[in-house]
Design an enzyme around this catalytic site. Structure first.
Site, mmCIF file in Angstrom:
data_model
loop_
_atom_site.group_PDB
_atom_site.id
_atom_site.type_symbol
_atom_site.label_atom_id
_atom_site.label_comp_id
_atom_site.label_asym_id
_atom_site.label_seq_id
_atom_site.Cartn_x
_atom_site.Cartn_y
_atom_site.Cartn_z
ATOM 1 N N HIS A 132 -24.726 98.051 -9.482
ATOM 2 C CA HIS A 132 -26.060 97.257 -9.124
ATOM 3 C C HIS A 132 -26.185 95.827 -9.871
ATOM 4 O O HIS A 132 -26.501 94.874 -8.768
ATOM 5 C CB HIS A 132 -27.514 98.054 -9.790
ATOM 6 C CG HIS A 132 -28.586 97.615 -9.406
ATOM 7 N ND1 HIS A 132 -28.869 97.375 -7.958
ATOM 8 C CD2 HIS A 132 -29.800 97.126 -9.948
ATOM 9 C CE1 HIS A 132 -30.364 97.281 -7.941
ATOM 10 N NE2 HIS A 132 -30.786 97.035 -8.803
ATOM 11 N N ASP A 153 -24.002 102.348 -4.552
ATOM 12 C CA ASP A 153 -24.192 101.430 -3.380
ATOM 13 C C ASP A 153 -23.039 100.842 -2.785
ATOM 14 O O ASP A 153 -22.325 100.164 -2.460
ATOM 15 C CB ASP A 153 -24.797 100.001 -4.103
ATOM 16 C CG ASP A 153 -26.026 99.675 -4.048
ATOM 17 O OD1 ASP A 153 -26.819 100.772 -3.856
ATOM 18 O OD2 ASP A 153 -26.716 98.717 -4.442
ATOM 19 N N ARG A 209 -28.743 79.036 11.640
ATOM 20 C CA ARG A 209 -27.501 78.338 11.366
ATOM 21 C C ARG A 209 -27.026 78.403 12.952
ATOM 22 O O ARG A 209 -26.003 77.422 13.498
ATOM 23 C CB ARG A 209 -26.290 79.127 10.825
ATOM 24 C CG ARG A 209 -26.785 79.174 9.254
ATOM 25 C CD ARG A 209 -26.996 77.995 8.534
ATOM 26 N NE ARG A 209 -25.872 77.275 8.209
ATOM 27 C CZ ARG A 209 -25.969 76.368 7.399
ATOM 28 N NH1 ARG A 209 -27.204 75.910 6.724
ATOM 29 N NH2 ARG A 209 -24.884 75.391 7.052
ATOM 30 N N ASP A 229 -31.058 102.660 2.499
ATOM 31 C CA ASP A 229 -31.210 101.514 3.534
ATOM 32 C C ASP A 229 -31.335 102.363 4.833
ATOM 33 O O ASP A 229 -31.850 101.880 6.006
ATOM 34 C CB ASP A 229 -29.884 100.586 3.491
ATOM 35 C CG ASP A 229 -30.002 99.866 2.405
ATOM 36 O OD1 ASP A 229 -31.292 99.931 1.521
ATOM 37 O OD2 ASP A 229 -29.210 98.959 2.028
ATOM 38 N N ARG A 245 -29.154 72.647 14.944
ATOM 39 C CA ARG A 245 -29.268 71.971 13.907
ATOM 40 C C ARG A 245 -30.113 70.521 13.841
ATOM 41 O O ARG A 245 -31.144 70.446 13.069
ATOM 42 C CB ARG A 245 -28.033 71.536 13.437
ATOM 43 C CG ARG A 245 -27.844 70.918 11.886
ATOM 44 C CD ARG A 245 -26.487 70.597 11.433
ATOM 45 N NE ARG A 245 -26.259 69.871 10.117
ATOM 46 C CZ ARG A 245 -25.960 70.674 9.053
ATOM 47 N NH1 ARG A 245 -25.839 72.084 9.059
ATOM 48 N NH2 ARG A 245 -26.025 70.202 7.696
ATOM 49 N N ARG A 278 -34.008 71.189 12.305
ATOM 50 C CA ARG A 278 -34.364 70.705 10.925
ATOM 51 C C ARG A 278 -35.230 69.419 11.104
ATOM 52 O O ARG A 278 -35.592 68.549 10.105
ATOM 53 C CB ARG A 278 -32.898 70.180 10.351
ATOM 54 C CG ARG A 278 -32.169 71.238 9.969
ATOM 55 C CD ARG A 278 -30.871 70.913 9.293
ATOM 56 N NE ARG A 278 -30.096 71.997 8.944
ATOM 57 C CZ ARG A 278 -29.372 71.935 8.032
ATOM 58 N NH1 ARG A 278 -29.191 70.999 7.158
ATOM 59 N NH2 ARG A 278 -28.616 73.345 7.866
ATOM 60 N N ASP A 303 -20.744 99.334 -6.248
ATOM 61 C CA ASP A 303 -21.331 98.238 -5.285
ATOM 62 C C ASP A 303 -20.108 97.826 -4.271
ATOM 63 O O ASP A 303 -19.712 96.889 -4.206
ATOM 64 C CB ASP A 303 -21.638 97.082 -6.056
ATOM 65 C CG ASP A 303 -22.871 97.621 -6.871
ATOM 66 O OD1 ASP A 303 -23.957 97.462 -6.473
ATOM 67 O OD2 ASP A 303 -22.685 97.882 -8.107
ATOM 68 N N HIS A 312 -20.485 98.430 -0.876
ATOM 69 C CA HIS A 312 -21.248 97.574 0.054
ATOM 70 C C HIS A 312 -20.433 97.311 1.339
ATOM 71 O O HIS A 312 -20.389 96.218 1.608
ATOM 72 C CB HIS A 312 -21.686 96.170 -0.433
ATOM 73 C CG HIS A 312 -23.042 96.386 -1.325
ATOM 74 N ND1 HIS A 312 -23.913 96.832 -0.886
ATOM 75 C CD2 HIS A 312 -23.134 96.153 -2.722
ATOM 76 C CE1 HIS A 312 -24.953 97.284 -2.024
ATOM 77 N NE2 HIS A 312 -24.553 96.694 -3.144
ATOM 78 N N ASN A 351 -29.588 102.237 -4.962
ATOM 79 C CA ASN A 351 -30.770 102.001 -4.109
ATOM 80 C C ASN A 351 -30.259 101.753 -2.526
ATOM 81 O O ASN A 351 -31.198 102.224 -1.850
ATOM 82 C CB ASN A 351 -31.306 100.670 -4.810
ATOM 83 C CG ASN A 351 -30.594 99.420 -4.745
ATOM 84 O OD1 ASN A 351 -29.637 99.408 -5.486
ATOM 85 N ND2 ASN A 351 -30.824 98.282 -3.849
ATOM 86 N N HIS A 352 -29.361 101.170 -2.330
ATOM 87 C CA HIS A 352 -28.871 100.961 -0.897
ATOM 88 C C HIS A 352 -28.473 102.085 -0.142
ATOM 89 O O HIS A 352 -28.205 102.102 0.961
ATOM 90 C CB HIS A 352 -27.733 99.792 -0.733
ATOM 91 C CG HIS A 352 -28.294 98.388 -1.037
ATOM 92 N ND1 HIS A 352 -28.868 97.945 -0.011
ATOM 93 C CD2 HIS A 352 -28.302 97.878 -2.011
ATOM 94 C CE1 HIS A 352 -29.224 96.591 -0.605
ATOM 95 N NE2 HIS A 352 -28.857 96.284 -1.633
ATOM 96 N N HIS A 358 -26.771 103.435 -11.386
ATOM 97 C CA HIS A 358 -26.939 102.388 -10.479
ATOM 98 C C HIS A 358 -28.208 101.624 -10.947
ATOM 99 O O HIS A 358 -29.259 101.903 -10.224
ATOM 100 C CB HIS A 358 -26.911 102.545 -8.991
ATOM 101 C CG HIS A 358 -26.602 101.533 -8.252
ATOM 102 N ND1 HIS A 358 -25.584 101.025 -7.785
ATOM 103 C CD2 HIS A 358 -27.686 100.921 -7.658
ATOM 104 C CE1 HIS A 358 -25.712 100.053 -7.232
ATOM 105 N NE2 HIS A 358 -27.148 99.683 -6.968
ATOM 106 N N GLN A 410 -23.596 94.060 -10.174
ATOM 107 C CA GLN A 410 -22.392 93.392 -9.562
ATOM 108 C C GLN A 410 -21.749 92.414 -10.388
ATOM 109 O O GLN A 410 -21.526 91.224 -10.047
ATOM 110 C CB GLN A 410 -22.716 93.174 -8.047
ATOM 111 C CG GLN A 410 -23.374 94.027 -7.221
ATOM 112 C CD GLN A 410 -23.703 93.815 -5.766
ATOM 113 O OE1 GLN A 410 -24.651 94.456 -5.325
ATOM 114 N NE2 GLN A 410 -22.750 93.198 -5.456
#
Ligand code: ZN
Length: 568
Positions: free
Chosen positions: A270, A102, A428, A138, A393, A397, A59, A61, A134-135, A235, A272
Site C-alpha cells: 500500500h 493491490d 496533454r 476498483d 497546449r 494554457r 502493489d 498494479h 483497496n484496489h 495492505h 509502495q
C-alpha cells in the site's frame, strides 16, 4: 549409496539435526535395520531447526509485462523465483510466496482484461496467498470473485465485514503447511478503503480495526492449529514510527497494538516503498536497488515490503527452533531494474543492476497473447465526438476550452462535487472529431493522477479560488473549471457563483481536482492535510473514458465555455 551416506555421516558428525535427516531418508530406502541404528544417534538430539524462506511482493498494479526498458515483469520474476526455490531446496529450507495485495489497476492492458493475466500469472508463479488491497475493489465484487478463481490461492482479509450478514466477507486466515512447517496466515486491508474506494462497490462492506480483527483471527487459528510461525499479509502501508498522518493506521500501529510475540512477520503493501531502515524508527528514504535492506521491527514483529510493481522480490530467511522464530537474513532482490550510467564521453547508458534475469519462456508465452490482446483493445473505439475537444497546449494554457470544461465536469460528477478544477498541465492532448479510443484518452492523461476532492467552507473556497485564478496564462498551472463562475480583476476574484448560486461563506462546498494539484503540484495550495480532503482510487484517464463512453455520441458544443471565467 552406502558410501554416500557414510561420507555424509562423517562430514556432518557435529550436526545432530543433519544426521537425523540422513538416517531417516536412508531408512526409507533400506528398511528397519538402519532405522534402529539411527535411533542411537537420536538420543541426544538438539531441538529441531525448521527453516523457512518467505518470498514476497506487493502493489503489482497491472504490471504483468515488463516495461520499455525490460524492467520487472512476471516472466523474469518466475526465473528468479525458480532460482530461489532451487537454492532453498539445497539448504533444506521450505518456501512460501506471498503478496501484500493491490494486484489491480494501473496499466490499461491489464485493466481492460480485469487483471486476468496478472492473477493467472500469479498462479503460474506459485503464489500461496495474498492480502486483499483497496484496489481489489476498483471493480464490482463479482470481478474480485472471478479473480479469486483465476488465482486459485486464498485472498485474505480478516477486517472486511459484510454488513448484511455481519460476517467476514472474505477468508480471514489460513494455515499453509510446507514440509514440516505450519504457517499461520492472516490478512488485513486498510480501513482507508472505505474512504477512497467506490461506494457503489463497497457500500455493503465495513472495514474494522485491523489489530482487533487480527487478534481475533489469530486466537481462533491457534485454538485448532499449532502453527510454527504467524504471518500477516497486509495492505495498510508502512508509516515510520506509526506516524500515519491523514492515512489510516498501518503496519507499525498493528505491530504495536498486538501482544508482543503474537505476530512474527508482517508482509505489507500500500505505501509502495522498500521498507528498509537505517535505525530504529528511521527509514532509508534513499534506498538504492541492490544494496542491503534492514526491514523494520516493532514490538518483536518484523515488517517487510518490496516497493511496488514486482520491481523486487523480498526474501526473508527464518529459522524456527522450539517455536522461536529468528530472521537469519533479508534481501530485496531487484528484478531486472536498470540504472543510468554516465560514460566517459559524457553520454548516458542504461544497464541492469546485477545480472539480467532471462524471461521464463513458459510465463512469457502464457502472457504474450494477453499483452497483444490488451494492446489491441486500447485501439478499439468506445465513443464518438462530433467535433474537436481542444487540449492543444497553446490554447488550453491561455483560455478555457471545451476539453478543459469537459474534464473538470467529468471529475466533478464522478465524486458528486459542486464544482471541478484542473490545471491545464494535466491535459496533454486534444481529442479529434470522430471515434475515440483509450490510446487517445491516455495521451490526454498520461500521468495516471488520482481523482481527489475536498469539502471546504465557502469563505475558504473563495480564498482558494483567488490563489488558483491568479495563476498566469501560458503556464501549466492555468486552471480549467466547471460548475463555478467568477470575475477576475486585479488579481481579485468576485461574483462567485457555484452551480449558478452566489457563494455562501457559511456552507460547505465540495470540489474535485487531481492528486497532483492537491499535493501542491503547479504551485497549487496543498490540500493533503485539509480535514475535508479525500484521495479516491479513481485514475483520471479512467474517469475521462467513462464520461465519454456514457455521453456518447458526445456533443462538444455542450462544453463550450460561455464566459463563466471572466478575466478583465
Ligand atoms: Zn493500496
Amino acid at each position: 549409496m552406502f558410501n554416500l551416506a557414510g561420507n555424509q555421516l562423517t562430514s556432518l558428525a557435529e550436526n545432530n539435526f543433519a544426521i537425523k535427516k540422513v538416517c531417516l531418508s536412508t531408512a526409507l530406502v533400506l528398511g528397519g535395520l538402519l532405522l534402529s541404528a539411527c535411533a542411537t544417534f537420536d538420543e541426544n538430539t538438539q531441538p529441531e531447526v525448521k527453516k523457512l524462506v518467505v518470498l514476497h511482493t506487493n502493489d503489482h498494479h497491472g504490471r504483468f509485462w515488463h516495461n520499455e526498458h525490460g524492467e520487472y515483469g512476471m516472466a523474469a520474476r518466475k526465473t528468479l523465483l525458480d532460482k530461489l526455490r532451487a537454492q532453498a531446496k539445497d539448504n533444506d529450507q521450505e518456501v512460501i510466496l506471498l503478496s501484500g495485495g493491490d494486484i489491480n489497476t494501473g496499466i490499461p492492458e491489464s485493466d481492460m482484461q480485469q487483471a486476468e493475466p496478472d492473477f493467472r500469472g500469479m498462479a503460474l508463479l506459485g503464489y500461496d496467498a495474498m492480502a486483499i488491497g483497496n484496489h481489489e475493489f476498483d471493480n464490482p465484487v463479482s470481478v474480485l470473485a472471478k479473480q479469486q478463481e483465476w488465482a486459485g490461492f486464498p485472498f485474505l482479509s480478516a477486517n472486511i465485514i459484510d454488513n448484511a450478514s455481519n460476517e467476514h466477507a472474505y477468508q480471514a486466515s489460513t494455515v499453509i503447511t510446507k514440509g514440516d512447517i505450519k504457517i499461520g496466515l492472516v490478512g488485513l486491508t486498510t480501513t482507508d478503503t472505505k474512504v477512497i474506494g467506490n461506494p457503489e462497490y463497497i457500500g455493503h462492506l465495513s472495514f474494522t480495526k485491523p489489530s482487533t480483527a487480527a487478534k481475533i483471527a489469530i486466537d481462533e487459528m491457534n485454538k485448532t492449529q499449532q502453527v510454527d510461525i504467524t504471518i500477516a499479509v497486509t495492505h495498510m502501508g508502512h508509516f515510520v514510527d506509526a506516524k500515519h498522518g491523514i492515512n489510516a493506521p498501518g503496519d507499525v500501529t498493528l505491530a504495536r497494538e498486538l501482544p508482543a510475540g503474537m505476530l512474527d512477520v508482517i508482509i505489507g503493501g500500500h505505501s509502495q516503498e522498500p521498507v528498509c531502515m537505517l535505525d530504529e524508527n528511521d527509514s532509508d528514504n534513499n534506498y538504492q536497488a541492490g544494496s542491503a535492506c534492514q526491514p523494520d521491527k516493532q514490538n518483536n514483529t518484523w515488517i517487510m515490503q518490496a516497493h511496488e510493481w514486482g520491481k523486487y522480490v523480498g526474501k526473508a530467511e527464518f529459522e524456527i527452533i522450539n517455536g522461536e522464530v529468528t530472521l537469519t537474513s533479508y534481501q530485496l532482490i531487484p528484478v531486472n531494474l536498470t540504472q543510468m550510467q554516465r560514460l566517459a564521453n559524457g553520454q548516458y547508458k542504461r544497464s541492469f543492476i546485477g545480472e539480467e534475469l532471462k524471461k521464463s519462456p513458459e510465463v512469457y508465452n502464457f502472457l504474450l497473447p494477453y499483452q497483444q490482446k490488451g494492446g489491441a483493445e486500447i485501439l478499439v473505439a468506445f465513443a464518438t465526438v462530433n467535433g474537436l475537444l481542444n487540449g492543444h497546449r497553446t490554447q488550453i494554457r491561455n483560455r478555457q476550452t471545451n476539453l478543459g470544461k469537459l474534464i473538470a465536469t467529468a471529475q466533478m460528477q464522478k465524486v458528486h462535487a459542486d464544482f471541478g478544477i484542473i490545471s491545464s498541465g494535466g491535459i496533454r492532448n486534444s481529442i479529434e472529431s470522430g471515434e475515440v479510443n483509450y490510446k487517445q484518452v491516455l495521451s490526454v492523461h498520461p500521468f495516471k493522477n488520482r481523482l481527489t476532492y475536498v469539502d471546504m467552507m465557502g469563505k475558504d473556497v473563495e480564498q482558494y479560488l483567488m490563489t488558483v485564478a491568479a495563476f498566469p496564462p501560458d503556464s501549466g498551472a492555468f486552471a480549467q473549471f466547471s460548475g463555478v463562475s467568477f470575475q477576475v480583476k486585479d488579481n481579485q476574484v468576485s461574483h462567485i457563483l457555484i452551480k449558478g448560486q452566489p457563494i455562501d461563506n457559511n456552507r460547505s462546498y465540495r470540489f474535485s481536482l487531481n492528486s497532483y494539484n492537491a499535493a501542491g503540484g503547479d504551485g497549487y495550495p496543498k490540500l493533503l492535510d485539509h480535514k475535508g480532503f479525500v484521495a479516491t482510487s479513481y485514475i483520471d484517464a479512467e474517469v475521462l473514458k467513462e464520461f465519454l463512453q456514457s455521453n456518447s455520441p458526445l456533443n462538444v458544443n455542450e462544453y463550450q465555455p460561455n464566459g463563466e471565467i471572466n478575466r478583465q
